[in-house]
Motif scaffolding. Structure first.
Motif, PDB file in Angstrom:
ATOM      1  N   VAL A  92     126.724  10.749  24.234  1.00 45.38           N
ATOM      2  CA  VAL A  92     127.563  10.599  25.374  1.00 45.38           C
ATOM      3  C   VAL A  92     128.870  10.028  25.117  1.00 45.38           C
ATOM      4  CG1 VAL A  92     127.490   9.138  27.486  1.00 45.38           C
ATOM      5  CG2 VAL A  92     125.463  10.010  26.795  1.00 45.38           C
ATOM      6  N   PHE A  93     129.766  10.706  25.484  1.00 47.84           N
ATOM      7  CA  PHE A  93     131.242  10.434  25.191  1.00 47.84           C
ATOM      8  C   PHE A  93     131.893   9.493  26.134  1.00 47.84           C
ATOM      9  CE2 PHE A  93     135.474  11.118  24.028  1.00 47.84           C
ATOM     10  CZ  PHE A  93     135.402  11.175  22.653  1.00 47.84           C
ATOM     11  N   PHE A  94     132.310   8.545  25.950  1.00 49.34           N
ATOM     12  CA  PHE A  94     132.822   7.664  26.803  1.00 49.34           C
ATOM     13  C   PHE A  94     134.297   7.076  26.468  1.00 49.34           C
ATOM     14  CE2 PHE A  94     133.711   3.235  28.418  1.00 49.34           C
ATOM     15  CZ  PHE A  94     133.674   3.308  29.870  1.00 49.34           C
ATOM     16  N   PRO A  95     135.509   7.730  26.987  1.00 50.85           N
ATOM     17  CA  PRO A  95     136.847   7.269  26.755  1.00 50.85           C
ATOM     18  C   PRO A  95     137.086   5.817  27.577  1.00 50.85           C
ATOM     19  CG  PRO A  95     136.766   8.933  28.317  1.00 50.85           C
ATOM     20  CD  PRO A  95     135.442   8.916  27.955  1.00 50.85           C
ATOM     21  N   THR A  96     137.838   4.998  26.910  1.00 45.47           N
ATOM     22  CA  THR A  96     138.221   3.690  27.541  1.00 45.47           C
ATOM     23  C   THR A  96     139.630   3.309  27.100  1.00 45.47           C
ATOM     24  OG1 THR A  96     137.647   1.430  27.639  1.00 45.47           O
ATOM     25  CG2 THR A  96     137.292   2.572  25.562  1.00 45.47           C
ATOM     26  N   GLU A 124     123.593   3.664  30.378  1.00 44.08           N
ATOM     27  CA  GLU A 124     122.389   3.891  30.918  1.00 44.08           C
ATOM     28  C   GLU A 124     121.981   5.554  30.735  1.00 44.08           C
ATOM     29  OE1 GLU A 124     119.021   3.171  33.509  1.00 44.08           O
ATOM     30  OE2 GLU A 124     120.547   1.837  32.990  1.00 44.08           O
ATOM     31  N   ILE A 125     122.732   6.518  30.832  1.00 43.23           N
ATOM     32  CA  ILE A 125     122.524   7.846  30.362  1.00 43.23           C
ATOM     33  C   ILE A 125     122.048   8.051  28.923  1.00 43.23           C
ATOM     34  CG2 ILE A 125     123.569  10.036  30.362  1.00 43.23           C
ATOM     35  CD1 ILE A 125     125.335   9.313  32.615  1.00 43.23           C
ATOM     36  N   ALA A 126     122.851   7.384  28.123  1.00 50.89           N
ATOM     37  CA  ALA A 126     122.617   7.350  26.697  1.00 50.89           C
ATOM     38  C   ALA A 126     121.243   7.062  26.561  1.00 50.89           C
ATOM     39  CB  ALA A 126     123.583   6.845  25.787  1.00 50.89           C
ATOM     40  N   TRP A 127     120.961   5.777  27.148  1.00 53.79           N
ATOM     41  CA  TRP A 127     119.679   5.154  26.722  1.00 53.79           C
ATOM     42  C   TRP A 127     118.377   6.167  27.034  1.00 53.79           C
ATOM     43  CZ3 TRP A 127     116.223   3.009  30.586  1.00 53.79           C
ATOM     44  CH2 TRP A 127     115.198   2.155  30.105  1.00 53.79           C
ATOM     45  N   ARG A 128     118.693   6.639  28.354  1.00 55.72           N
ATOM     46  CA  ARG A 128     117.561   7.573  29.097  1.00 55.72           C
ATOM     47  C   ARG A 128     117.604   8.852  28.428  1.00 55.72           C
ATOM     48  NH1 ARG A 128     115.870   6.364  34.831  1.00 55.72           N
ATOM     49  NH2 ARG A 128     116.701   4.222  35.366  1.00 55.72           N
ATOM     50  N   THR A 129     118.606   9.295  27.657  1.00 54.61           N
ATOM     51  CA  THR A 129     118.241  10.785  26.866  1.00 54.61           C
ATOM     52  C   THR A 129     118.202  10.498  25.531  1.00 54.61           C
ATOM     53  OG1 THR A 129     120.834  10.718  26.769  1.00 54.61           O
ATOM     54  CG2 THR A 129     119.798  11.692  28.395  1.00 54.61           C
ATOM     55  N   ASP A 130     118.113   9.145  25.006  1.00 57.00           N
ATOM     56  CA  ASP A 130     117.910   8.907  23.489  1.00 57.00           C
ATOM     57  C   ASP A 130     119.037   9.331  22.700  1.00 57.00           C
ATOM     58  OD1 ASP A 130     116.851   7.649  21.337  1.00 57.00           O
ATOM     59  OD2 ASP A 130     115.513   9.153  20.873  1.00 57.00           O
ATOM     60  N   LYS A 153     123.196   9.038  21.193  1.00 57.06           N
ATOM     61  CA  LYS A 153     124.360   8.210  20.577  1.00 57.06           C
ATOM     62  C   LYS A 153     125.431   7.869  22.016  1.00 57.06           C
ATOM     63  CE  LYS A 153     124.495   9.324  15.888  1.00 57.06           C
ATOM     64  NZ  LYS A 153     125.065  10.134  14.862  1.00 57.06           N
ATOM     65  N   LEU A 154     125.964   6.689  21.814  1.00 63.44           N
ATOM     66  CA  LEU A 154     126.947   6.573  22.898  1.00 63.44           C
ATOM     67  C   LEU A 154     128.390   6.480  21.965  1.00 63.44           C
ATOM     68  CD1 LEU A 154     128.255   5.553  25.639  1.00 63.44           C
ATOM     69  CD2 LEU A 154     127.862   3.269  25.144  1.00 63.44           C
ATOM     70  N   ILE A 155     129.291   7.327  22.187  1.00 60.78           N
ATOM     71  CA  ILE A 155     130.436   7.416  21.517  1.00 60.78           C
ATOM     72  C   ILE A 155     131.548   6.687  22.630  1.00 60.78           C
ATOM     73  CG2 ILE A 155     132.139   8.895  20.441  1.00 60.78           C
ATOM     74  CD1 ILE A 155     129.132   8.995  19.144  1.00 60.78           C
ATOM     75  N   LEU A 156     132.209   5.339  21.813  1.00 65.70           N
ATOM     76  CA  LEU A 156     133.344   4.894  22.633  1.00 65.70           C
ATOM     77  C   LEU A 156     134.499   5.301  21.716  1.00 65.70           C
ATOM     78  CD1 LEU A 156     131.891   1.084  22.993  1.00 65.70           C
ATOM     79  CD2 LEU A 156     131.529   3.200  24.229  1.00 65.70           C
ATOM     80  N   PHE A 157     135.647   5.792  22.613  1.00 58.64           N
ATOM     81  CA  PHE A 157     136.646   6.217  22.295  1.00 58.64           C
ATOM     82  C   PHE A 157     137.851   5.869  22.961  1.00 58.64           C
ATOM     83  CE2 PHE A 157     140.227   9.299  23.119  1.00 58.64           C
ATOM     84  CZ  PHE A 157     140.537   9.995  21.629  1.00 58.64           C
ATOM     85  N   HIS A 158     139.012   5.425  22.116  1.00 62.48           N
ATOM     86  CA  HIS A 158     140.188   4.949  22.651  1.00 62.48           C
ATOM     87  C   HIS A 158     141.332   5.663  21.748  1.00 62.48           C
ATOM     88  CE1 HIS A 158     143.248   2.154  24.306  1.00 62.48           C
ATOM     89  NE2 HIS A 158     143.553   2.083  23.174  1.00 62.48           N
ATOM     90  N   LYS A 182     134.116  17.607  18.505  1.00 62.11           N
ATOM     91  CA  LYS A 182     133.667  17.407  17.099  1.00 62.11           C
ATOM     92  C   LYS A 182     132.231  16.586  17.188  1.00 62.11           C
ATOM     93  CE  LYS A 182     135.261  14.914  12.961  1.00 62.11           C
ATOM     94  NZ  LYS A 182     136.324  14.157  12.285  1.00 62.11           N
ATOM     95  N   TYR A 183     131.957  15.712  17.968  1.00 68.75           N
ATOM     96  CA  TYR A 183     130.676  14.731  18.007  1.00 68.75           C
ATOM     97  C   TYR A 183     130.070  15.265  18.789  1.00 68.75           C
ATOM     98  CZ  TYR A 183     132.929  10.844  15.528  1.00 68.75           C
ATOM     99  OH  TYR A 183     133.600  10.302  14.530  1.00 68.75           O
ATOM    100  N   ASP A 184     129.646  16.661  19.206  1.00 64.99           N
ATOM    101  CA  ASP A 184     128.687  17.365  19.846  1.00 64.99           C
ATOM    102  C   ASP A 184     128.301  16.528  21.273  1.00 64.99           C
ATOM    103  OD1 ASP A 184     126.826  19.594  20.445  1.00 64.99           O
ATOM    104  OD2 ASP A 184     125.663  18.424  19.083  1.00 64.99           O
ATOM    105  N   SER A 185     129.275  16.239  21.972  1.00 63.96           N
ATOM    106  CA  SER A 185     128.992  15.369  23.274  1.00 63.96           C
ATOM    107  C   SER A 185     128.298  16.345  24.199  1.00 63.96           C
ATOM    108  CB  SER A 185     130.254  14.839  23.837  1.00 63.96           C
ATOM    109  OG  SER A 185     130.755  14.055  22.765  1.00 63.96           O
ATOM    110  N   GLY A 186     127.412  15.800  25.194  1.00 60.64           N
ATOM    111  CA  GLY A 186     126.754  16.645  26.014  1.00 60.64           C
ATOM    112  C   GLY A 186     127.408  16.156  27.632  1.00 60.64           C
TER     113      GLY A 186
END
Length: 282
Positions: free
Chosen positions: A8-12, A27-33, A35-40, A104-108
């Motif tokens: 799950v890709f999260f830009p901040t 929440e979405i990352a947790w329910r789908t098992d 990774k959570l990717i934080l991007f800045h 690159k990080y295969d985000s869904g």
């Protein structure tokens, strides 16, 4: 979209808008098992400053501290304590960097915070969120700062019966099953007619035949302008997740028609999930 996607890709930008959206991404990352990717990504006047290296180092330290603070706050929720989180920090244009790294990080899915209803179209259409919605090849979930998150118990899927909408409906059900959501399928027709009724009934029957989910209802509304109908609907249903399908348009259509998915991302006060139609080639 599928529940098996890896990230799950999260830009901040570390703004309040982003902070409000982050727990939803988690929440979405947790329910789908996943990774959570934080991007800045930072792009500022410091890139051209005389003391560039010093300013860059200071900006990196601040961003790293901001990342650490976000993660610490997020993991206060025991559900997210074991969540795998990756941070990405880079300089340059945020949209370009985001698109490259999300692939690159295969985000869904890309989850991002937005200002929501500001009333200023010039600001709205020049924003990073609008650009991502228009360019992304994967689903984008835009979370307005004023939205009321209720675990996505209610979902509204809008359709114009385009090629690919049935497939998008299946993706919607995949998402809905994560939250046991109720789905309302809505179409706005220009006028009440036999043809509009046939299309409505036909799509409803296709969904019932091809989609295995029993929490789906259907509604049709009549108006020549899609947007005010949806705006009124969202005022009456402020806790829904709105799902729209983005289809490729010709140059002329882009000139004479509103791009509903971009417009709704900022004028609505509800979360908006934009799926890619079959006709979108990126």
């Amino acid at each position: 979209m599928a529940t098996e996607f890896k990230n799950v890709f999260f830009p901040t930008d570390f703004s309040k808008n982003a902070q409000i959206a982050l727990p939803i991404a988690a929440e979405i990352a947790w329910r789908t098992d996943s990774k959570l990717i934080l991007f800045h990504a930072s792009q500022s006047a410091m890139d051209f400053a005389p003391n560039f290296e010093e300013a860059k180092e200071e900006a990196i330290k601040k961003a790293e501290a901001d990342f650490e603070s976000l993660i610490d706050d997020l993991k206060k929720d025991e559900r997210f304590a074991g969540l795998e989180i990756v941070t990405i920090l880079q300089s340059g244009h945020p949209t370009v960097g985001l698109m490259e790294k999300s692939k690159k990080y295969d985000s869904g899915i890309i989850v991002m915070g937005t200002k929501g209803a500001t009333g200023d179209r010039n600001v709205i259409f020049g924003s990073t969120a609008s650009s991502i919605i228009n360019r992304s090849s994967i689903p984008v979930l835009a979370i307005p700062s004023s939205s009321k998150f209720d675990d996505f118990n209610h979902i509204t899927f809008t359709t114009d019966y385009h090629e690919g909408d049935l497939e998008a409906m299946k993706q919607t059900v995949t998402f809905a099953k994560l939250f046991d959501s109720e789905i309302k399928v809505m179409h706005v027709a220009e006028e009440e007619s036999l043809l509009s009724d046939i299309k409505f009934r036909g799509f409803r029957e296709l969904v019932k035949e091809d989609v295995d989910y029993d929490k789906i209802s259907f509604v049709i509304k009549y108006d020549y302008d899609f947007f005010p109908v949806m705006a009124d609907y969202l005022i009456d249903n402020p806790e829904t997740l709105l799902i729209m399908v983005r289809h490729k348009k010709t140059f002329w259509e882009k000139l004479v028609e509103r791009d509903h998915s971009k417009e709704m991302a900022f004028y609505s006060r509800v979360p908006l999930l934009v799926l890619m139609g079959r006709s979108v080639q990126l």
